[in-house]
Design a protein around this motif. Structure first.
Motif, mmCIF file in Angstrom:
data_model
loop_
_atom_site.group_PDB
_atom_site.id
_atom_site.type_symbol
_atom_site.label_atom_id
_atom_site.label_comp_id
_atom_site.label_asym_id
_atom_site.label_seq_id
_atom_site.Cartn_x
_atom_site.Cartn_y
_atom_site.Cartn_z
ATOM 1 N N THR A 289 2.901 1.689 7.537
ATOM 2 C CA THR A 289 1.623 1.281 8.105
ATOM 3 C C THR A 289 1.954 0.886 9.622
ATOM 4 O O THR A 289 2.666 0.106 10.046
ATOM 5 N N ARG A 341 -1.197 5.240 7.808
ATOM 6 C CA ARG A 341 -2.080 4.149 7.532
ATOM 7 C C ARG A 341 -2.104 3.132 8.870
ATOM 8 O O ARG A 341 -0.999 2.901 9.338
ATOM 9 N N GLU A 366 -7.911 8.510 1.803
ATOM 10 C CA GLU A 366 -7.185 7.721 1.227
ATOM 11 C C GLU A 366 -7.841 6.385 1.412
ATOM 12 O O GLU A 366 -8.307 5.902 2.698
ATOM 13 N N LYS A 369 -7.449 3.622 4.378
ATOM 14 C CA LYS A 369 -6.401 4.238 5.166
ATOM 15 C C LYS A 369 -6.276 3.565 6.578
ATOM 16 O O LYS A 369 -5.201 3.157 7.172
ATOM 17 N N TYR A 459 -0.825 -2.291 -0.307
ATOM 18 C CA TYR A 459 -0.783 -1.746 1.302
ATOM 19 C C TYR A 459 0.482 -1.764 1.873
ATOM 20 O O TYR A 459 0.974 -0.903 2.130
#
Length: 461
Positions: A289, A341, A366, A369, A459
């Motif tokens: 991410t 992400r 997603e 996202k 996440y």
């Protein structure tokens, strides 16, 4: 009149109380902070309340300066009790400031101290807390009190990760992961950049002489970070000019900087643009991410920054518009199917709605996202949290929100998660009791549990 910061603190309805009861014991995932891995690895104890509470907290330093406290009692050489006494005299005047609530939550949760802090009570609070510290309060004790499950620190690509290695080998119950924070790499205009690149070269064994070899070295470090469980990178969107540069121009820029030559604004911007784009593509490959922090102006008081250093309370919000830069950046990644992400953090609350709409353009099938991040820095107070939650709910999907973080250098800051959970449950509770959402407590509890814990676990873990 309610009891001062009692069990129903910030909870104004029975629905809010019920929802908070569903999340108050959930573990904490602190997915963005500035804790020192050295102190976690060493399971540090603290010699005084000042060392634990005031020594690295620029939030507190700012209000002490605003109240006229001399720097000697903030970052200077005054003794610990004198500094604490000054702080106590300031905090009683900070009605409406989140520091007032955080201070008393920390006293209650860590030290079992219900005494409101003031100039009159400073000595009494100091003695009470000192007895707790004298028993050997350790970092691990604090983390256990708050039920912390995961900590993601902020780490330089050139960090050896020695202390993360020690934590990993120690069998500590709390998971601690590094976050890849390439600020020093991107700041090619810095007079220390050539030295930094030399360190990076020695660490990776790559002779860095152009853009490709620099990327090779940096990507090697990212791969090493991944072996330590890293799942995130942290960037600032700065400066807000994003044009494409070819590698030949970038090679010239790098050589100029390594030779100590002054770069033009276009050269600086071109390098930062391409390196951020290429790093983002690497994050996408790794499944990481990317955090983007926007809207900060740092070290604005140059006299005091030179005196006490960076990250000491002399930063502020920007009023500028970075939407064009952000859109071009995200779109360049999207067209090559390499947008990772992404969490968008704004320091100026005026940008909440703008970022929610931008995030909605880049979801890629997603869930959540690209999303608006937690109220950051000057926004992590009651009104700031409510404004961010309302903006996300109105323009996006609140149920996908990854929730709260501490963004702190203090081990006591986990009370911010409690603060957020209470504000969240109170807001949703009001909507329910106002007839804006059905009193379906199975779904409501699922929503608040996801926002407070499970979304972050999915996440970032």
């Amino acid at each position: 009149m309610k009891k001062f910061m009692g069990d129903d603190f910030l909870l104004q309805t029975k629905t809010a109380e019920r929802l908070y009861g569903a999340v108050c014991t959930l573990p904490i995932i602190d997915w963005h902070c500035h804790l020192d891995p050295r102190e976690i690895a060493g399971d540090k104890t603290f010699g005084s309340l000042t060392e634990l509470w005031l020594s690295a907290d620029h939030y507190k330093w700012r209000v002490m300066r605003a109240y006229g406290v001399e720097e000697e009692f903030i970052t200077g050489g005054a003794d610990d009790f004198e500094k604490f006494e000054k702080w106590a005299g300031v905090i009683e005047n900070c009605i409406g400031n989140p520091l007032y609530h955080w201070t008393h939550l920390e006293l209650q949760r860590v030290f079992d101290c219900d005494i409101p802090l003031s100039a009159k009570t400073a000595e009494k609070v100091w003695k009470h807390c000192s007895k707790v510290l004298e028993k050997g309060l350790r970092v691990s004790d604090i983390l256990k009190k708050f039920n912390v499950e995961l900590i993601c620190t902020s780490d330089n690509p050139a960090d050896s990760l020695e202390f993360h290695r020690q934590i990993k080998d120690s069998g500590m119950n709390v998971s601690v992961k590094p976050t890849f924070r390439p600020t020093d790499l991107l700041n090619i205009e810095s007079q220390n950049w050539a030295s930094y690149i030399n360190t990076l070269s020695g660490l990776t064994g790559v002779d860095i002489s152009d853009y490709e070899t620099l990327k090779e070295a940096v990507f090697r470090r990212a791969d090493i970070f991944a072996t330590y469980g890293c799942t995130m990178a942290d960037h600032a969107l700065d400066p807000p000019v994003y044009q494409s540069e070819d590698d030949k121009i970038l090679d010239i820029t790098i050589r100029k900087s390594l030779d100590g030559q002054v770069l033009t604004a276009e050269e600086i911007s071109g390098f930062k643009t391409e390196m951020q784009v290429d790093l983002a593509k690497k994050y996408s490959e790794l499944g990481w991410t990317m955090q983007l922090h926007m809207g900060a102006v740092r070290g604005v008081n140059t006299t005091m920054t030179a005196l006490v250093g960076a990250d000491s309370g002399y930063d502020c919000m920007s009023g500028g518009d970075y939407s064009g830069a952000l859109l071009r950046f995200l779109d360049r990644l999207e067209v090559t199917a390499s947008l990772p992400r992404t969490i968008l953090f704004n320091l100026n609350p005026k940008d909440n709605d703008m970022l929610v709409t931008i995030a909605g353009c880049f979801q890629g099938g997603e869930k959540g996202k690209v999303q608006l991040g937690t109220p950051w820095w000057f926004n992590d107070h009651k009104d700031g949290m409510k404004a961010q939650l309302r903006a996300l709910a109105a323009g996006g999907v609140l149920g996908t929100f990854a929730g709260m973080l501490t963004d702190s250098r203090s081990f006591l800051s986990y009370t911010r998660h409690e603060y957020f959970r209470r504000i969240l449950c109170n807001l949703i509770g009001k909507w329910v009791e106002n007839g804006e959402y059905p009193a379906d407590f199975e779904k409501l509890e699922e929503l608040v549990k996801n926002i407070c814990y499970y979304n972050a676990k999915e996440y970032f873990c």
